[in-house]
Enzyme design. Sequence first.
Site, PDB file in Angstrom:
ATOM      1  N   ARG A   1       0.824  -1.207   0.000  1.00  0.00           N
ATOM      2  CA  ARG A   1       0.000   0.000   0.000  1.00  0.00           C
ATOM      3  C   ARG A   1       0.862   1.262   0.000  1.00  0.00           C
ATOM      4  NH1 ARG A   1      -4.601   0.637   4.486  1.00  0.00           N
ATOM      5  NH2 ARG A   1      -2.794   0.957   5.833  1.00  0.00           N
TER       6      ARG A   1
ATOM      7  N   LYS B   1      -2.793   6.544   1.560  1.00  0.00           N
ATOM      8  CA  LYS B   1      -2.605   6.984   2.941  1.00  0.00           C
ATOM      9  C   LYS B   1      -1.599   8.133   3.013  1.00  0.00           C
ATOM     10  CE  LYS B   1      -2.771   4.696   7.445  1.00  0.00           C
ATOM     11  NZ  LYS B   1      -4.186   5.039   7.676  1.00  0.00           N
TER      12      LYS B   1
ATOM     13  N   GLU C   1     -16.482   6.542   4.311  1.00  0.00           N
ATOM     14  CA  GLU C   1     -15.730   5.968   5.419  1.00  0.00           C
ATOM     15  C   GLU C   1     -15.725   6.913   6.601  1.00  0.00           C
ATOM     16  OE1 GLU C   1     -11.127   6.364   5.464  1.00  0.00           O
ATOM     17  OE2 GLU C   1     -11.625   5.797   3.418  1.00  0.00           O
TER      18      GLU C   1
END
Length: 424
Positions: A133, A235, A271
């Site tokens: 990720r 992220k 989210e």
Amino acid sequence: MISRIPCLRGSTARSLKNSPFLSKLGGFYCHTSQATSVQQQACDSFPHMEDEYADVDWDNLGFGLIRTDYMYVMKSLEDGTYKEGKISRYGNVELSPSAGVLNYGQGLFEGLKAHRNETGGLFLFRPDQNAIRMRVGAERMCMPAPSVDQFVDAVTQIAIANKRWVPPPGKGSLYIRPLLIGSGAILGLAPAPEYTFLIYASPVSNYFKEGSKPLNLYVEHEYDRASRGGTGGVKTISNYAPVLKAVTRAKSRGFSDVLYLDSVDKKYIEEVASCNIFVVKVANPSIKVFRFIEILQSRSDIHEWINPTPKPNVICQQDRVISTPTAMGTILSGITRKSVIEIACDLGYQVQERAIPVEELMQADEVFCTGTAVVVASVGSATYKGNRVEFRTDADSVCRKLCTTLVEIQTGLIEDKFGWVVEI
């Protein structure tokens, strides 16, 4: 007898116990029988390695920064690769005022945990997925990233170096925070000329102040978290400061966290500020439900997460359907989220990834959140435009079953048939 599978997938599918870097660690931390002068000097530099536990009130551990002993630092080279990093004492980092991360927000972070089992062994949970990720996010942010092997090795070193800060079984975990920042000086808007990979760690317990009590969510309909074509799906550090205003306002009103809607129609849930969300509803037998499993696709040496391919769910052992918003670029594809989807499918639940209207959330039987920090947390209520609804949170809830299974895998209490746990 408990079966444990210390295994990594993909390019890291090898035993860490046979890794050359672990042999180095063995000497570096005086875990070998050969007492050379170099090894003795290393032990003198790291005096706390043999302490069983740090001096911490483990029974009252929350989710706040506790300064541990060591951190990890690795710098990029001119060609974008990374040289060998090193463990050093935890301390401040020196940066140029014109560093890319300070001026243009060129930075990423990850989060994962180390757990301790009853015999004192340490477990990492899917560190290769964090590495992948970070590489996906780094490509989006025009940053070179460490290889998957470098990432996993560095995380393992930090867990071993700070072992005395890993809480006793059942008391919490060691939260490990890898950072990738543009540390090179830059004035014009452009990628930084140098990058630094850092890792620090802190012992933690429950993320929310409510502890294990159900969460009380506020559905935010004024502020957005992410937009299509933006960076909501990676992220990056720049995703998090913008949510602080809405979160601070919600918490001042007694809510646990904020649930965001899509930025286009303000109609679909996306989210929570700190985690992914799932909705549970009693199944309608007249509706054909599909079982979704997220997959990875290779692209040169970088792995790209893509939308899952639907497969008919031919084994339906439960009468409840679990739904979660599709990760389409505005939602972070959480590793705990991915794991919970696989566990739920394995247990026979019907699982969907799709657009979920906020009205459907308000009619759900059960709601829960997932994330590295929160693990699997039940939602007791949600409030949308002044309308508050409550959800099921009893011992037989889907959330409780999934949380128990996940935690028992992470801590080595049950067989890890998925190959997720790395024992170090």
